[in-house]
Design a protein around this motif. Structure first.
Motif, PDB file in Angstrom:
ATOM      1  N   ASN A 104     -15.008  -7.808  -1.302  1.00  0.00           N
ATOM      2  CA  ASN A 104     -15.473  -9.169  -1.561  1.00  0.00           C
ATOM      3  C   ASN A 104     -16.199  -9.273  -2.891  1.00  0.00           C
ATOM      4  O   ASN A 104     -16.944 -10.219  -3.140  1.00  0.00           O
TER       5      ASN A 104
ATOM      6  N   PHE B 191     -13.306  -3.518   9.358  1.00  0.00           N
ATOM      7  CA  PHE B 191     -12.107  -3.515  10.184  1.00  0.00           C
ATOM      8  C   PHE B 191     -11.821  -2.107  10.689  1.00  0.00           C
ATOM      9  O   PHE B 191     -12.116  -1.121  10.018  1.00  0.00           O
TER      10      PHE B 191
ATOM     11  N   VAL C 268     -11.996 -13.114   2.746  1.00  0.00           N
ATOM     12  CA  VAL C 268     -12.452 -11.804   3.214  1.00  0.00           C
ATOM     13  C   VAL C 268     -12.573 -11.702   4.724  1.00  0.00           C
ATOM     14  O   VAL C 268     -12.600 -10.603   5.271  1.00  0.00           O
TER      15      VAL C 268
ATOM     16  N   TYR D  75     -17.509  -6.906   5.524  1.00  0.00           N
ATOM     17  CA  TYR D  75     -16.453  -7.384   6.409  1.00  0.00           C
ATOM     18  C   TYR D  75     -15.636  -6.152   6.782  1.00  0.00           C
ATOM     19  O   TYR D  75     -14.907  -5.615   5.954  1.00  0.00           O
TER      20      TYR D  75
ATOM     21  N   ARG E 114     -13.371  -5.053   3.608  1.00  0.00           N
ATOM     22  CA  ARG E 114     -12.697  -6.034   2.754  1.00  0.00           C
ATOM     23  C   ARG E 114     -13.437  -6.129   1.431  1.00  0.00           C
ATOM     24  O   ARG E 114     -14.656  -6.248   1.403  1.00  0.00           O
TER      25      ARG E 114
ATOM     26  N   GLN F 282     -10.051  -8.929  -5.113  1.00  0.00           N
ATOM     27  CA  GLN F 282     -10.779  -9.562  -4.025  1.00  0.00           C
ATOM     28  C   GLN F 282      -9.870  -9.899  -2.868  1.00  0.00           C
ATOM     29  O   GLN F 282      -8.789 -10.454  -3.042  1.00  0.00           O
ATOM     30  N   GLY F 283     -10.322  -9.565  -1.679  1.00  0.00           N
ATOM     31  CA  GLY F 283      -9.537  -9.801  -0.481  1.00  0.00           C
ATOM     32  C   GLY F 283      -8.805  -8.564  -0.008  1.00  0.00           C
ATOM     33  O   GLY F 283      -8.372  -8.498   1.132  1.00  0.00           O
ATOM     34  N   ASN F 284      -8.666  -7.556  -0.862  1.00  0.00           N
ATOM     35  CA  ASN F 284      -7.974  -6.333  -0.491  1.00  0.00           C
ATOM     36  C   ASN F 284      -8.809  -5.509   0.481  1.00  0.00           C
ATOM     37  O   ASN F 284     -10.029  -5.643   0.545  1.00  0.00           O
ATOM     38  N   LEU F 285      -8.149  -4.634   1.236  1.00  0.00           N
ATOM     39  CA  LEU F 285      -8.837  -3.698   2.114  1.00  0.00           C
ATOM     40  C   LEU F 285      -9.052  -2.369   1.395  1.00  0.00           C
ATOM     41  O   LEU F 285      -8.151  -1.842   0.766  1.00  0.00           O
TER      42      LEU F 285
ATOM     43  N   TYR G  99       0.843  -1.187   0.000  1.00  0.00           N
ATOM     44  CA  TYR G  99       0.000   0.000   0.000  1.00  0.00           C
ATOM     45  C   TYR G  99       0.886   1.247   0.000  1.00  0.00           C
ATOM     46  O   TYR G  99       1.982   1.258   0.547  1.00  0.00           O
TER      47      TYR G  99
ATOM     48  N   SER H  71      -6.323 -14.679   1.148  1.00  0.00           N
ATOM     49  CA  SER H  71      -7.070 -13.508   0.688  1.00  0.00           C
ATOM     50  C   SER H  71      -8.550 -13.624   1.027  1.00  0.00           C
ATOM     51  O   SER H  71      -9.358 -12.819   0.583  1.00  0.00           O
TER      52      SER H  71
ATOM     53  N   PHE I  64      -9.883   1.445   2.292  1.00  0.00           N
ATOM     54  CA  PHE I  64      -9.766   2.272   3.484  1.00  0.00           C
ATOM     55  C   PHE I  64     -10.535   3.583   3.372  1.00  0.00           C
ATOM     56  O   PHE I  64     -10.663   4.156   2.281  1.00  0.00           O
TER      57      PHE I  64
END
Lengths: 114, 116
Positions: B96, B34, A99, B32, B94, B101-104, A35, A97, B106
């Motif tokens: 989805n 965080f 979720v 999902y 997250r 896919q799977g990345n955050l 990032y 990966s 922000f």
């Protein structure tokens, strides 16, 4: 201790120079991420890798390159094509990966163009 | 597109008072969610997450967050703030659904300042 190690903490790049940021994890995680953080913009995804020998571009991949030859290592190269590379770079990893899995972060590396 | 909004750039609280840092989200499918905290010149530290189940999630350092599906919110709370809680807080969802896919994804972050 288990964790994610980024090096160097501070790096200075001259115009036209490529530089590589190191990221190593001993958490046995399959997925790794890079990032970029700029003030007031949150974090943006550069590249990610879900498994060894595979990686995908994120939202701002132009001017960057990566490799994933080993599970524990995911180095990021900032090339001369990246016009505004001065930023804080964060490496992260997760067990997969999926979720629901938590993404954990390293301590970051500052890159400054001089 | 999936997104997260943190409507306040900065929150100021007196030590000992309750604190709330706001977050709203927009997702396709199940969210999902965080929360992370970042101290100056450091990486992000994971605080807590909501995947499913109880709407009140408890996390590290006495923080908790309430998931509200009808308001699409996931506000971070702490009953009694400490000066040491002063930091930058990020809400994330997250991905989805999208290509990464799977990345955050922000929010832009909220700076929390706790005064003695």
């Amino acid at each position: 201790d288990g964790g994610i190690t980024q090096s160097p903490k501070y790096l200075f790049r001259k115009e036209g120079q490529n530089v590589t940021l190191s990221c190593e994890q001993n958490l046995n995680h399959d997925a790794m991420y890079w990032y970029r953080q700029d003030p007031g913009q949150g974090l943006r995804l550069i590249y990610y890798s879900q498994i060894v020998n595979d990686f995908q571009k994120g939202d701002i991949a132009e001017g960057y390159s990566v490799s994933r030859e080993k599970k524990e290592s995911f180095p990021l190269t900032v090339t001369s094509a990246q016009k505004n590379p001065t930023a804080f770079y964060l490496c992260a990893s997760s067990s997969s990966s999926g979720v629901g899995n938590t993404i954990y972060f390293g301590e970051g590396s500052w890159l400054t163009v001089v | 597109a999936q997104s997260v909004a943190q409507p306040e750039d900065q929150v100021n609280v007196a030590e000992g008072n309750p604190l709330t840092v706001k977050c709203t989200y927009s997702v396709s499918g199940n969210p999902y969610l965080f929360w992370y905290v970042q101290y100056p010149n450091r990486g992000l530290q994971f605080l807590l997450k909501y995947i499913t189940g109880d709407n009140l999630v408890k996390g590290s350092y006495g923080f908790e967050a309430e998931f509200n599906k009808s308001q699409t919110s996931f506000h971070l709370k702490k009953p009694s703030a400490l000066v040491s809680d002063s930091a930058l807080y990020f809400c994330a969802v997250r991905d989805n659904y999208g290509g990464s896919q799977g990345n955050l994804i922000f929010g832009k972050g909220t700076k929390l300042s706790v005064k003695p």
